[in-house]
Design an enzyme around this catalytic site. Structure first.
Site, PDB file in Angstrom:
ATOM      1  N   ILE A 139      36.154  37.561  31.613  1.00  0.00           N
ATOM      2  CA  ILE A 139      36.506  38.843  32.226  1.00  0.00           C
ATOM      3  C   ILE A 139      38.018  38.931  32.433  1.00  0.00           C
ATOM      4  O   ILE A 139      38.640  39.961  32.136  1.00  0.00           O
ATOM      5  CB  ILE A 139      35.754  39.020  33.561  1.00  0.00           C
ATOM      6  CG1 ILE A 139      34.255  39.197  33.303  1.00  0.00           C
ATOM      7  CG2 ILE A 139      36.306  40.225  34.328  1.00  0.00           C
ATOM      8  CD1 ILE A 139      33.400  39.208  34.555  1.00  0.00           C
ATOM      9  N   ALA A 148      39.792  39.671  29.202  1.00  0.00           N
ATOM     10  CA  ALA A 148      39.654  41.055  28.763  1.00  0.00           C
ATOM     11  C   ALA A 148      40.385  42.019  29.689  1.00  0.00           C
ATOM     12  O   ALA A 148      40.954  43.020  29.238  1.00  0.00           O
ATOM     13  CB  ALA A 148      38.174  41.429  28.694  1.00  0.00           C
ATOM     14  N   GLU A 149      40.384  41.729  30.975  1.00  0.00           N
ATOM     15  CA  GLU A 149      40.965  42.657  31.952  1.00  0.00           C
ATOM     16  C   GLU A 149      42.492  42.625  31.968  1.00  0.00           C
ATOM     17  O   GLU A 149      43.140  43.669  31.978  1.00  0.00           O
ATOM     18  CB  GLU A 149      40.444  42.324  33.360  1.00  0.00           C
ATOM     19  CG  GLU A 149      38.992  42.703  33.593  1.00  0.00           C
ATOM     20  CD  GLU A 149      38.818  44.191  33.846  1.00  0.00           C
ATOM     21  OE1 GLU A 149      39.815  44.942  33.770  1.00  0.00           O
ATOM     22  OE2 GLU A 149      37.674  44.608  34.099  1.00  0.00           O
ATOM     23  N   SER A 150      43.069  41.428  32.013  1.00  0.00           N
ATOM     24  CA  SER A 150      44.515  41.331  32.230  1.00  0.00           C
ATOM     25  C   SER A 150      45.237  40.403  31.274  1.00  0.00           C
ATOM     26  O   SER A 150      46.465  40.303  31.336  1.00  0.00           O
ATOM     27  CB  SER A 150      44.778  40.836  33.656  1.00  0.00           C
ATOM     28  OG  SER A 150      44.317  39.495  33.797  1.00  0.00           O
ATOM     29  N   TYR A 190      34.481  47.343  26.041  1.00  0.00           N
ATOM     30  CA  TYR A 190      34.729  46.337  27.073  1.00  0.00           C
ATOM     31  C   TYR A 190      33.608  45.308  27.097  1.00  0.00           C
ATOM     32  O   TYR A 190      33.846  44.098  27.068  1.00  0.00           O
ATOM     33  CB  TYR A 190      34.846  47.049  28.420  1.00  0.00           C
ATOM     34  CG  TYR A 190      35.000  46.149  29.619  1.00  0.00           C
ATOM     35  CD1 TYR A 190      36.252  45.691  30.014  1.00  0.00           C
ATOM     36  CD2 TYR A 190      33.899  45.793  30.388  1.00  0.00           C
ATOM     37  CE1 TYR A 190      36.405  44.887  31.133  1.00  0.00           C
ATOM     38  CE2 TYR A 190      34.031  44.992  31.505  1.00  0.00           C
ATOM     39  CZ  TYR A 190      35.284  44.537  31.871  1.00  0.00           C
ATOM     40  OH  TYR A 190      35.426  43.743  32.985  1.00  0.00           O
TER      41      TYR A 190
END
Length: 289
Positions: free
Chosen positions: A172, A175-177, A262
């Site tokens: 996560i 993918a997020e940051s 996502y």
């Protein structure tokens, strides 16, 4: 489970240090196997050593072997075998095994054959997608600069405390940051796990750019979502991106291109469709019923 009070809880670190030399050596070798760069052979070799230590009576080995079966690392994923191993260890006072038994919410007495007799455990089958995902995530983590690699250890510690697979949280974050501590999205999502202001407030975050606070809150939200969606990783990921209410409204992953991409991106890094869960949500999504 027949255990009451703190006196019944085994101090796992003390038990490890006081274990007979043969068991201690097996546990140390198995830990090294788990930490090896070979995500296919390493966990299986660890399982093999945990099986042997389990036959010698090690509750720590029973717990760790249960974790391998729970997440399908090196051995075929099996909640039933995991539950039986957690149960055996918990009855002997292993606190983390007791927590996992509560998390997995399953009763079973079917122990792995390798715990009952001196045979090698079966290797994981049908896990090609998981294997490819593990390899992809490992390559990504190895490319992290040294000044960011401590995040891996931080995630590992916090995830284990909350009975969440560290690899899911790391996927996560990627993918997020992309492991950028000061990342900020156009929608005001903040930090490593891109907490929106509402989520930060929900989990009492005072500084969303503080790595420890950010990961702790994001991890607790993931834990809550896994409970709410009964361990369905795809639904939990979709809700992390677009909100649990949106997933409920559409009866599954919503038809938003951003959310669908996502979920696809994180599943390519994580690979597992189900995750053990506990009852922290206190309710179940209508989609998961």
């Amino acid at each position: 489970m027949g255990l009451t009070g703190h006196a019944a809880v085994v101090d796992e670190r003390a038990a490890w240090s006081m274990a007979p030399p043969a068991i201690r050596a097996l546990l140390e070798q198995a830990q090294a196997d788990e930490d090896s760069a070979d995500e296919q052979q390493g966990p299986w070799l660890a399982a093999k050593r945990y099986c042997e230590a389990s036959r010698l009576g090690s509750t720590e080995a029973q717990y760790r072997l249960g974790m391998l079966y729970a997440f399908g690392r090196g051995v075929p994923e099996s909640r039933e075998l995991a539950a039986s191993l957690f149960s055996v260890a918990a009855l002997q006072g292993h606190a983390e095994a007791r927590n996992m038994l509560d998390t997995i919410r399953l009763s079973s007495t079917a122990l792995p054959e390798c715990v009952l007799q001196a045979v090698a455990p079966a290797k994981g089958e049908g896990l090609q997608a998981v294997s490819q995902a593990d390899a992809k995530l490992d390559r990504l983590l190895k490319r992290l600069p040294k000044n960011k690699r401590w995040v891996i250890e931080l995630v590992g510690t916090q995830a284990r405390w909350n009975s969440v697979d560290p690899r899911l949280i790391l996927s996560i974050i990627a993918a997020e940051s992309n492991f950028q501590f000061d990342a900020t999205s156009p929608k005001s999502a903040m930090g490593l796990m891109q907490l929106i202001p509402e989520t930060a407030e929900r989990f009492n975050v005072s500084n969303a750019y503080n790595a420890t606070q950010n990961i702790k809150a994001g991890l607790r939200y993931v834990q809550w979502l896994l409970s709410y969606f009964q361990g369905d990783v795809r639904l939990a990921l979709a809700a992390y991106n677009s909100g649990e209410g949106t997933v409920d409204r559409y009866g599954g992953v919503p038809p938003y291109k951003e959310t669908q991409q996502y979920v696809k991106r994180i599943m390519a890094l994580y690979g597992r469709s189900m995750h053990p869960f506990n009852d922290v949500a206190g309710r179940i999504s209508p989609v998961a019923r």
